[in-house]
Write an enzyme that holds these catalytic residues in place. Structure first.
Site, short mmCIF file in Angstrom:
data_model
loop_
_atom_site.label_atom_id
_atom_site.label_comp_id
_atom_site.label_asym_id
_atom_site.label_seq_id
_atom_site.Cartn_x
_atom_site.Cartn_y
_atom_site.Cartn_z
N ASP A 52 5.84 1.90 7.00
CA ASP A 52 4.60 1.18 6.75
C ASP A 52 3.79 2.04 5.79
O ASP A 52 3.12 2.97 6.23
CB ASP A 52 3.88 0.95 8.08
N GLU A 72 -5.17 1.81 2.69
CA GLU A 72 -5.02 0.63 3.55
C GLU A 72 -5.23 1.00 5.00
O GLU A 72 -5.87 0.27 5.76
CB GLU A 72 -3.63 0.01 3.36
N GLU A 73 -4.69 2.14 5.39
CA GLU A 73 -4.68 2.52 6.82
C GLU A 73 -6.06 2.85 7.36
O GLU A 73 -6.23 2.98 8.57
CB GLU A 73 -3.73 3.71 7.04
N HIS A 132 3.86 3.76 12.69
CA HIS A 132 2.78 4.76 12.78
C HIS A 132 3.19 6.00 13.58
O HIS A 132 2.35 6.84 13.89
CB HIS A 132 1.47 4.18 13.36
N HIS A 182 0.84 -1.20 0.00
CA HIS A 182 0.00 0.00 0.00
C HIS A 182 0.87 1.25 0.00
O HIS A 182 1.91 1.31 0.65
CB HIS A 182 -1.02 -0.01 1.14
#
Lengths: 345, 330
Positions: free
Chosen positions: A174, A202-203, A313, A60
């Site tokens: 990420d 995606e998140e 994150h 992603h």
């Protein structure tokens, strides 16, 4: 350096234009066909006329970020920006961090009351997201509005860098590490129809991958990820998820997927055969695009290969280049083994 | 029915580990089906082509369980849940893994049960080191909290996995009878319901029926301090009105009520906003699928054992058969 370009590019969920342009530029010379779908997924084809199972590699493009929701008008707040998170962000990591807002990269700082002015009770309690604001140095709301409007998005203003012995630091590992794995894997050709999906959103719920997988209709899919790692400060083994430097992490169960044991065992077999270190991701929380992909149409077999990322994150993350390189070796070895009929559907 | 339920309820199949059970049942149903299949996610699907609208009978075959995610130096295991299992349901109980290995679930010393999460629990399989444990256990292995099946007084059964092996038994029996009557019917014993209707979605995509009947447990609350408004054991099957995943189309609900009327059968109505059946996953598959639900009341739904009334189960089967045979596509 590819990792630096990918890491520093902007792309909060739903606002992936800049990172998509970076990736498009990288992969266009490598693939047969490239297009952007309705949701904004960047889909590439590589050797589609070849025989064999249709293999989808997914990474992603989006990252966790912030969305400006209000330009404050009144009193002492005049010109400060209220925001909400795009994706899962712990408010405790936000205080005092520099950010960039929008394409123009307007710099700002997430502000909060200094320690001098806090009561003892305030120090014990973390600040909630709605107590925080972004300060872009505007004198008032009018000036702020000339630079920023509600709906604009912000990213952490973190520079990529190599640190220590073979480690990297930066934002959005990420899943820019996954994007890099996918790009690097596309540099070789394989004797099977390979589909690459650089997905959006995606998140905020694996949204892009669902549409991408429906369109590609793969036989096998592998999500390439940066994943949770907390192998520090006294965390027990079952509280670490992964260990940095111990190799690519394979999912057994996460919030959206129970691994298919046949494909998990296949990937373990490939790693052992090629002498590539690997580990199992040992936590239920979190998920990756495979969670959406495996439920599409009649169901898709596959799994996830992830690079462990410390402080995921958060504004500054740390990962190991060895893990990245070993993940790439594993992805390529898995493709080679599938190509040679090593995994029967 | 009791023998079929007993047989099914003894199998260990936590979410994600349904394949062996499904292969066994699809083999068994080959004799009555035109096609059988265990699909990518582990659903067992058997189809018989025949007269009338295509009816899908869906019952989830999985049960909540635990999965090994860590083995420590002394050979103790750590687990995560598949589905919602609270620490209070697990502590001091025995777990049996899908490979037959047993262990006892312990709680870390000094942690109060009320404060405990699954992180504070461990499984003791009698191993004395990691190497010793690894001979019998691998990370990713699934297991369930074991609980023998007993027949209680009053035609009632108590035990593990009755939710939803009872539903599987009803669906299998209904499939056999509808197949024998040359109806167009597909049985779907679905995988991974406890983690969110995952198998049902991909099963429905492949089957794309005219009507899907979801057969599952619904909570009976005729117990001390139970909610006054909900279901009772022994008062008949429950026609699903809505649960947490779906609202049943009125026409299907009315069809089920009419079928119960034809049979002169007492029924109850399931309104369960917290319920996580396969209904929603099936309903939203393909371009939308017509669904209905026939549930059997069960006490202690969500716990590691439930109690069901066999008369409700027999009547649920009759209602499914009547509704399936009289359904017309409009």
């Amino acid at each position: 350096m590819l990792l630096k370009r990918l890491s520093e590019a902007m792309g909060p969920s739903g606002f992936e234009d800049e990172i998509r342009n970076v990736i498009r530029e990288e992969v266009t010379p490598l693939v047969q066909d490239i297009r952007t779908d309705v949701l904004g997924n960047l889909l590439v084809k590589h050797g589609v006329d070849k025989p064999g199972p249709r293999v989808m590699l997914d990474a992603h493009m989006d990252e966790v970020g912030l969305m400006i929701v209000q330009v404050c008008e009144n009193g002492r707040e005049n010109g400060l920006l209220k925001f909400r998170a795009l994706g899962g962000i712990d408010p405790r990591v936000l205080v005092s961090k520099p950010v960039f807002i929008g394409e123009a990269r307007i710099p700002g700082v997430i502000g909060a009351k200094p320690i001098h002015l806090q009561a003892a009770s305030e120090r014990r309690k973390p600040l909630a997201m709605d107590q925080l604001y972004i300060d872009i140095g505007a004198r008032d709301a009018k000036e702020a509005r000339s630079l920023v409007k509600p709906g604009d998005v912000a990213i952490f203003a973190t520079q990529f860098g190599e640190i220590g012995e073979g480690a990297i630091k930066g934002k959005s590992f990420d899943d820019r590490l996954g994007c890099a794995l996918l790009i690097e894997a596309l540099r070789e050709s394989y004797d099977l129809p390979l589909f690459g999906a650089f997905t959006v959103q995606e998140e905020i719920g694996l949204r892009g991958a669902q549409a991408a997988a429906y369109g590609i209709n793969p036989d096998i899919a592998i999500a390439l990820e940066g994943t949770v790692c907390f192998d520090v400060v006294g965390a027990p083994s079952h509280g670490q998820s992964t260990v940095m430097g111990a190799g690519p992490a394979l999912t057994v169960q996460d919030g959206q997927t129970i691994a298919d044991r046949r494909f998990l065992d296949f990937m373990i077999h490939v790693a052992e055969k090629h002498d590539i270190p690997y580990q199992l991701r040992r936590v239920k929380g979190g998920s990756n695009d495979f969670g959406a992909i495996h439920k599409v149409r009649a169901g898709v077999i596959g799994g996830g290969i992830s690079v462990p990322v410390r402080y995921i994150h958060a504004p500054a993350q740390v990962a190991s280049l060895d893990d990245f390189n070993n993940s790439l070796l594993l992805v390529k070895a898995v493709l080679r083994e599938i190509e040679q009929g090593g995994f029967s559907l | 029915m009791k023998d079929l339920i007993t047989r099914l309820a003894q199998e260990i199949a936590p979410s994600g580990s349904e394949r062996a059970l499904m292969l066994q049942w699809m083999q068994e149903l080959k004799a009555v089906a035109d096609e059988t299949l265990v699909d990518t996610l582990g659903n067992g699907i058997a189809t018989k082509r025949g007269e009338g609208p295509h009816i899908m009978l869906a019952a989830h075959a999985d049960e909540p369980g635990v999965m090994v995610i860590d083995i420590d130096a002394d050979g103790f295991l750590r687990v995560i849940a598949m589905g919602s299992l609270e620490p209070a349901e697990l502590v001091s109980r025995q777990v049996e893994f899908t490979n037959g290995v047993r262990g006892v679930i312990g709680l870390e010393d000094g942690v109060k049960l009320a404060d405990a999460s699954l992180n504070h629990l461990y499984v003791d399989i009698g191993a004395n080191s990691r190497e010793d444990a690894e001979k019998r256990i691998q990370i990713g292995l699934g297991g369930v909290v074991v609980q023998p099946l007993y027949e209680l007084a009053g035609n009632r059964l108590a035990g593990r996995a009755l939710d939803n092996r009872v539903g599987c038994a009803i669906a299998i029996a209904a499939f056999r009878e509808l197949a024998a009557a040359c109806r167009h019917v597909t049985l779907a014993l679905t995988a991974q319901n406890a983690v969110g209707g995952r198998g049902a979605r991909t099963a429905a995509y492949q089957i794309n029926p005219d009507l899907a009947l979801i057969i599952d447990a619904a909570p009976a609350s005729d117990v001390p301090s139970g909610k006054a408004t909900a279901l009772s054991l022994g008062k008949g099957p429950a026609i699903k009105i809505m649960d947490g995943t779906a609202i049943v189309p009125l026409a299907v609900k009315d069809h089920l009520i009419a079928a119960a009327g034809t049979l002169g059968m007492d029924v109850q109505y399931e309104v369960w906003p917290g319920g996580k059946s396969d209904a929603g996953a099936v309903q939203l598959s393909v371009d939308g699928i017509n669904i209905g639900g026939v549930s059997y009341p069960a006490r202690y739904v969500g716990a590691t054992q439930t109690v069901v009334d066999l008369a409700d189960v027999e009547n649920a089967l009759k209602l499914v058969l009547e509704a399936a045979k009289t359904y017309e596509v409009r």
